[in-house]
Design a protein around this motif. Structure first.
Motif, PDB file in Angstrom:
ATOM      1  N   LYS A 271     -33.022 -26.179 -11.468  1.00  0.00           N
ATOM      2  CA  LYS A 271     -33.067 -24.864 -10.821  1.00  0.00           C
ATOM      3  C   LYS A 271     -34.377 -24.174 -11.171  1.00  0.00           C
ATOM      4  O   LYS A 271     -34.910 -24.340 -12.269  1.00  0.00           O
ATOM      5  CB  LYS A 271     -31.884 -24.016 -11.277  1.00  0.00           C
ATOM      6  N   ARG A 272     -34.871 -23.396 -10.225  1.00  0.00           N
ATOM      7  CA  ARG A 272     -36.112 -22.670 -10.459  1.00  0.00           C
ATOM      8  C   ARG A 272     -35.887 -21.632 -11.552  1.00  0.00           C
ATOM      9  O   ARG A 272     -34.945 -20.842 -11.489  1.00  0.00           O
ATOM     10  CB  ARG A 272     -36.603 -21.998  -9.176  1.00  0.00           C
ATOM     11  N   ASP A 273     -36.774 -21.637 -12.531  1.00  0.00           N
ATOM     12  CA  ASP A 273     -36.649 -20.712 -13.657  1.00  0.00           C
ATOM     13  C   ASP A 273     -37.402 -19.426 -13.333  1.00  0.00           C
ATOM     14  O   ASP A 273     -38.623 -19.347 -13.458  1.00  0.00           O
ATOM     15  CB  ASP A 273     -37.210 -21.360 -14.922  1.00  0.00           C
ATOM     16  N   ASN A 274     -36.649 -18.431 -12.909  1.00  0.00           N
ATOM     17  CA  ASN A 274     -37.249 -17.131 -12.601  1.00  0.00           C
ATOM     18  C   ASN A 274     -37.073 -16.137 -13.736  1.00  0.00           C
ATOM     19  O   ASN A 274     -37.252 -14.930 -13.565  1.00  0.00           O
ATOM     20  CB  ASN A 274     -36.645 -16.559 -11.313  1.00  0.00           C
ATOM     21  N   GLY A 275     -36.688 -16.653 -14.892  1.00  0.00           N
ATOM     22  CA  GLY A 275     -36.491 -15.795 -16.052  1.00  0.00           C
ATOM     23  C   GLY A 275     -35.084 -15.287 -16.214  1.00  0.00           C
ATOM     24  O   GLY A 275     -34.785 -14.603 -17.202  1.00  0.00           O
ATOM     25  N   ALA A 276     -34.211 -15.588 -15.252  1.00  0.00           N
ATOM     26  CA  ALA A 276     -32.840 -15.076 -15.306  1.00  0.00           C
ATOM     27  C   ALA A 276     -31.802 -16.193 -15.415  1.00  0.00           C
ATOM     28  O   ALA A 276     -30.619 -15.957 -15.190  1.00  0.00           O
ATOM     29  CB  ALA A 276     -32.567 -14.224 -14.067  1.00  0.00           C
ATOM     30  N   LEU A 277     -32.232 -17.400 -15.755  1.00  0.00           N
ATOM     31  CA  LEU A 277     -31.281 -18.499 -15.866  1.00  0.00           C
ATOM     32  C   LEU A 277     -30.471 -18.376 -17.149  1.00  0.00           C
ATOM     33  O   LEU A 277     -30.988 -17.984 -18.199  1.00  0.00           O
ATOM     34  CB  LEU A 277     -32.023 -19.840 -15.856  1.00  0.00           C
ATOM     35  N   GLY A 278     -29.190 -18.714 -17.038  1.00  0.00           N
ATOM     36  CA  GLY A 278     -28.329 -18.694 -18.211  1.00  0.00           C
ATOM     37  C   GLY A 278     -28.525 -19.933 -19.069  1.00  0.00           C
ATOM     38  O   GLY A 278     -29.265 -20.857 -18.715  1.00  0.00           O
ATOM     39  N   GLU A 279     -27.834 -19.968 -20.198  1.00  0.00           N
ATOM     40  CA  GLU A 279     -27.978 -21.091 -21.122  1.00  0.00           C
ATOM     41  C   GLU A 279     -27.518 -22.407 -20.502  1.00  0.00           C
ATOM     42  O   GLU A 279     -28.124 -23.454 -20.740  1.00  0.00           O
ATOM     43  CB  GLU A 279     -27.179 -20.809 -22.399  1.00  0.00           C
ATOM     44  N   ASP A 280     -26.461 -22.356 -19.711  1.00  0.00           N
ATOM     45  CA  ASP A 280     -25.968 -23.590 -19.081  1.00  0.00           C
ATOM     46  C   ASP A 280     -26.989 -24.164 -18.110  1.00  0.00           C
ATOM     47  O   ASP A 280     -27.214 -25.383 -18.077  1.00  0.00           O
ATOM     48  CB  ASP A 280     -24.645 -23.315 -18.346  1.00  0.00           C
ATOM     49  N   ASP A 281     -27.614 -23.288 -17.313  1.00  0.00           N
ATOM     50  CA  ASP A 281     -28.628 -23.755 -16.360  1.00  0.00           C
ATOM     51  C   ASP A 281     -29.857 -24.297 -17.086  1.00  0.00           C
ATOM     52  O   ASP A 281     -30.430 -25.317 -16.680  1.00  0.00           O
ATOM     53  CB  ASP A 281     -29.038 -22.619 -15.427  1.00  0.00           C
ATOM     54  N   LEU A 282     -30.268 -23.614 -18.145  1.00  0.00           N
ATOM     55  CA  LEU A 282     -31.419 -24.078 -18.913  1.00  0.00           C
ATOM     56  C   LEU A 282     -31.132 -25.428 -19.563  1.00  0.00           C
ATOM     57  O   LEU A 282     -31.994 -26.311 -19.607  1.00  0.00           O
ATOM     58  CB  LEU A 282     -31.801 -23.047 -19.977  1.00  0.00           C
ATOM     59  N   ARG A 283     -29.903 -25.582 -20.055  1.00  0.00           N
ATOM     60  CA  ARG A 283     -29.531 -26.847 -20.680  1.00  0.00           C
ATOM     61  C   ARG A 283     -29.515 -27.976 -19.645  1.00  0.00           C
ATOM     62  O   ARG A 283     -29.982 -29.083 -19.914  1.00  0.00           O
ATOM     63  CB  ARG A 283     -28.162 -26.712 -21.340  1.00  0.00           C
ATOM     64  N   ARG A 284     -28.990 -27.668 -18.455  1.00  0.00           N
ATOM     65  CA  ARG A 284     -28.958 -28.703 -17.415  1.00  0.00           C
ATOM     66  C   ARG A 284     -30.377 -29.043 -16.946  1.00  0.00           C
ATOM     67  O   ARG A 284     -30.679 -30.220 -16.692  1.00  0.00           O
ATOM     68  CB  ARG A 284     -28.116 -28.228 -16.228  1.00  0.00           C
ATOM     69  N   ASN A 285     -31.247 -28.060 -16.835  1.00  0.00           N
ATOM     70  CA  ASN A 285     -32.643 -28.338 -16.470  1.00  0.00           C
ATOM     71  C   ASN A 285     -33.303 -29.274 -17.483  1.00  0.00           C
ATOM     72  O   ASN A 285     -34.045 -30.193 -17.119  1.00  0.00           O
ATOM     73  CB  ASN A 285     -33.439 -27.035 -16.386  1.00  0.00           C
ATOM     74  N   ALA A 286     -33.023 -29.036 -18.760  1.00  0.00           N
ATOM     75  CA  ALA A 286     -33.590 -29.881 -19.804  1.00  0.00           C
ATOM     76  C   ALA A 286     -33.058 -31.311 -19.701  1.00  0.00           C
ATOM     77  O   ALA A 286     -33.806 -32.281 -19.912  1.00  0.00           O
ATOM     78  CB  ALA A 286     -33.278 -29.300 -21.182  1.00  0.00           C
ATOM     79  N   MET A 287     -31.781 -31.450 -19.343  1.00  0.00           N
ATOM     80  CA  MET A 287     -31.190 -32.780 -19.189  1.00  0.00           C
ATOM     81  C   MET A 287     -31.831 -33.516 -18.023  1.00  0.00           C
ATOM     82  O   MET A 287     -32.122 -34.724 -18.108  1.00  0.00           O
ATOM     83  CB  MET A 287     -29.680 -32.648 -18.982  1.00  0.00           C
ATOM     84  N   ILE A 288     -32.073 -32.806 -16.929  1.00  0.00           N
ATOM     85  CA  ILE A 288     -32.708 -33.429 -15.761  1.00  0.00           C
ATOM     86  C   ILE A 288     -34.129 -33.875 -16.106  1.00  0.00           C
ATOM     87  O   ILE A 288     -34.553 -34.992 -15.764  1.00  0.00           O
ATOM     88  CB  ILE A 288     -32.717 -32.449 -14.572  1.00  0.00           C
ATOM     89  N   CYS A 289     -34.861 -33.009 -16.794  1.00  0.00           N
ATOM     90  CA  CYS A 289     -36.243 -33.351 -17.166  1.00  0.00           C
ATOM     91  C   CYS A 289     -36.288 -34.544 -18.113  1.00  0.00           C
ATOM     92  O   CYS A 289     -37.166 -35.412 -17.986  1.00  0.00           O
ATOM     93  CB  CYS A 289     -36.925 -32.146 -17.815  1.00  0.00           C
ATOM     94  N   SER A 290     -35.352 -34.612 -19.045  1.00  0.00           N
ATOM     95  CA  SER A 290     -35.342 -35.740 -19.982  1.00  0.00           C
ATOM     96  C   SER A 290     -35.005 -37.043 -19.268  1.00  0.00           C
ATOM     97  O   SER A 290     -35.442 -38.118 -19.692  1.00  0.00           O
ATOM     98  CB  SER A 290     -34.326 -35.483 -21.100  1.00  0.00           C
ATOM     99  N   GLY A 291     -34.240 -36.964 -18.175  1.00  0.00           N
ATOM    100  CA  GLY A 291     -33.895 -38.168 -17.432  1.00  0.00           C
ATOM    101  C   GLY A 291     -34.986 -38.624 -16.487  1.00  0.00           C
ATOM    102  O   GLY A 291     -35.220 -39.832 -16.327  1.00  0.00           O
ATOM    103  N   ARG A 292     -35.684 -37.672 -15.858  1.00  0.00           N
ATOM    104  CA  ARG A 292     -36.664 -38.049 -14.853  1.00  0.00           C
ATOM    105  C   ARG A 292     -38.051 -38.323 -15.437  1.00  0.00           C
ATOM    106  O   ARG A 292     -38.955 -38.765 -14.720  1.00  0.00           O
ATOM    107  CB  ARG A 292     -36.782 -36.969 -13.781  1.00  0.00           C
ATOM    108  N   VAL A 293     -38.239 -38.079 -16.754  1.00  0.00           N
ATOM    109  CA  VAL A 293     -39.545 -38.348 -17.346  1.00  0.00           C
ATOM    110  C   VAL A 293     -39.897 -39.831 -17.264  1.00  0.00           C
ATOM    111  O   VAL A 293     -41.072 -40.205 -17.316  1.00  0.00           O
ATOM    112  CB  VAL A 293     -39.571 -37.862 -18.816  1.00  0.00           C
ATOM    113  N   ILE A 294     -38.899 -40.686 -17.073  1.00  0.00           N
ATOM    114  CA  ILE A 294     -39.144 -42.117 -17.004  1.00  0.00           C
ATOM    115  C   ILE A 294     -40.043 -42.487 -15.833  1.00  0.00           C
ATOM    116  O   ILE A 294     -40.850 -43.420 -15.924  1.00  0.00           O
ATOM    117  CB  ILE A 294     -37.792 -42.893 -16.912  1.00  0.00           C
ATOM    118  N   VAL A 295     -39.968 -41.756 -14.727  1.00  0.00           N
ATOM    119  CA  VAL A 295     -40.803 -42.081 -13.573  1.00  0.00           C
ATOM    120  C   VAL A 295     -42.249 -41.674 -13.838  1.00  0.00           C
ATOM    121  O   VAL A 295     -43.188 -42.366 -13.427  1.00  0.00           O
ATOM    122  CB  VAL A 295     -40.252 -41.429 -12.284  1.00  0.00           C
ATOM    123  N   GLU A 296     -42.480 -40.572 -14.535  1.00  0.00           N
ATOM    124  CA  GLU A 296     -43.841 -40.180 -14.899  1.00  0.00           C
ATOM    125  C   GLU A 296     -44.452 -41.197 -15.853  1.00  0.00           C
ATOM    126  O   GLU A 296     -45.626 -41.546 -15.745  1.00  0.00           O
ATOM    127  CB  GLU A 296     -43.835 -38.791 -15.531  1.00  0.00           C
TER     128      GLU A 296
END
Length: 357
Positions: A271-296
């Protein structure tokens, strides 16, 4: 005698020899002979090559062999046998009568992809003419692209189940079988519609869309769009987009913010981080980034191993695409079943100077 020598424009080697010859009998006739030989060389210049012992590359230690040619000895022979099975043989070079063995052509291709040598340097290293070097490389790129489908393979149902379990373990998200992203490859401005290849970072590039598994192996690629094309548009143009339902079968991919669109429900994006994301959204964003770093990391390892990709001097876009596809196929061959890090940069790959976005 001195006046005769001064009026002739002779190379330094002949002038050096003349001082020694003049001290011997019949010195004038010998000096004349050198002058005649020099004149003959001007009509039939000798081309000196340093690569007459190219086979020594095949007899190096295993670690040195892999360092130079990027493949292990077993992978090298497997690649040669694969090419032979698809019709390649020790035939005559397109540039001359000399026979070029399959192994030599493969070594020339691997050296071309692993370095940024010019055709003049490759000609010298492998003791062939520049025309023959060019023809061999083009032939080998065509043949490697023709068998790329044997190395870049979409997973079957069983493999997708395994992939989903592995991605669940690495990032904590269910139902993921791969990560998708786009990568830029720097090129010279093409002569036709060159402006289309100028990307947002102000250099000319060709794009590669890659989908990788948990080890960074490419399971689907689409190469060739101009650098100014957005990742979302490249996905719509790719053959994968038209067959994604059949290929995914209910599974999904991980992607970055470029795929945040209702047209791509099969891609899990942060989700786009506009400064108003809750902890659950931030945690899920981190999980997505940790998974997709493999393609980079896969793009980074691709450019580290096959350095030709860091800057493609070919102005012909079709040749550029062949180089990228061939490198992706060899990338998969190198990974095997367990290798998932870069030999040269195990801590950080891609390098900061490699432009992948």
């Amino acid at each position: 005698m001195d006046s005769q020598i001064q009026t002739c424009y002779l190379p330094k080697t002949i002038l050096d020899c003349s001082s020694h010859l003049l001290q011997q009998e019949d010195d004038l006739s010998k000096l004349k002979r050198l002058v005649i030989l020099h004149c003959l060389e001007q009509d039939n210049p000798a081309v000196l090559k340093t690569g007459t012992a190219w086979k020594t590359l095949l007899n190096m230690q295993d670690s040195t062999f892999k360092s130079h040619l990027r493949l292990t000895r077993e992978q090298f022979h497997l690649f040669c046998n694969q090419l032979r099975q698809h019709g390649m043989s020790d035939d005559h070079s397109p540039g001359g009568p000399a026979r070029i063995p399959v192994e030599k052509k493969v070594v020339m291709l691997l050296w071309y992809l692993a370095n940024q040598n010019s055709f003049r340097e490759i000609s010298d290293k492998f003791d062939v003419s520049q025309g023959a070097a060019h023809n061999v490389i083009i032939e080998m790129l065509d043949r490697t692209c023709a068998i790329a489908e044997h190395y870049i393979v979409w997973p079957n149902d069983c493999q997708k189940t395994i992939q989903a379990a592995l991605f669940r373990r690495s990032c904590g998200i269910d139902g993921i079988v791969g990560a998708i992203d786009g990568c830029h490859f720097r090129i010279q401005r093409p002569p036709v519609r060159g402006g289309d290849y100028l990307n947002r970072k102000a250099y000319y590039s060709v794009l590669l869309q890659g989908i990788v598994d948990d080890l960074g192996r490419f399971t689907d690629i689409f190469a060739g769009p101009p650098g100014r094309v957005h990742d979302a548009r490249m996905l719509r143009l790719s053959p994968f987009f038209n067959t994604h339902e059949q290929k995914l079968g209910g599974y999904k991919l991980l992607g970055d913010g470029a795929y945040v669109c209702n047209s791509f429900p099969f891609i899990v994006t942060p989700k786009r981080d506009n400064g108003a994301l809750g902890e659950d959204d931030l945690r899920r964003n981190a999980m997505i980034c940790s998974g997709r770093v493999i393609v980079e990391q896969a793009f980074g390892r691709l450019k580290c191993k096959w350095r030709r990709l860091r800057e493609l001097q070919n102005s012909r876009v079709d040749v550029v695409v062949k180089v990228i596809v061939a490198a992706c196929a060899l990338h998969n061959m190198c990974i095997g079943e367990s290798e998932s890090t870069c030999d040269e940069h195990p801590i950080r790959c891609p390098r900061e100077e490699d432009e992948n976005e």
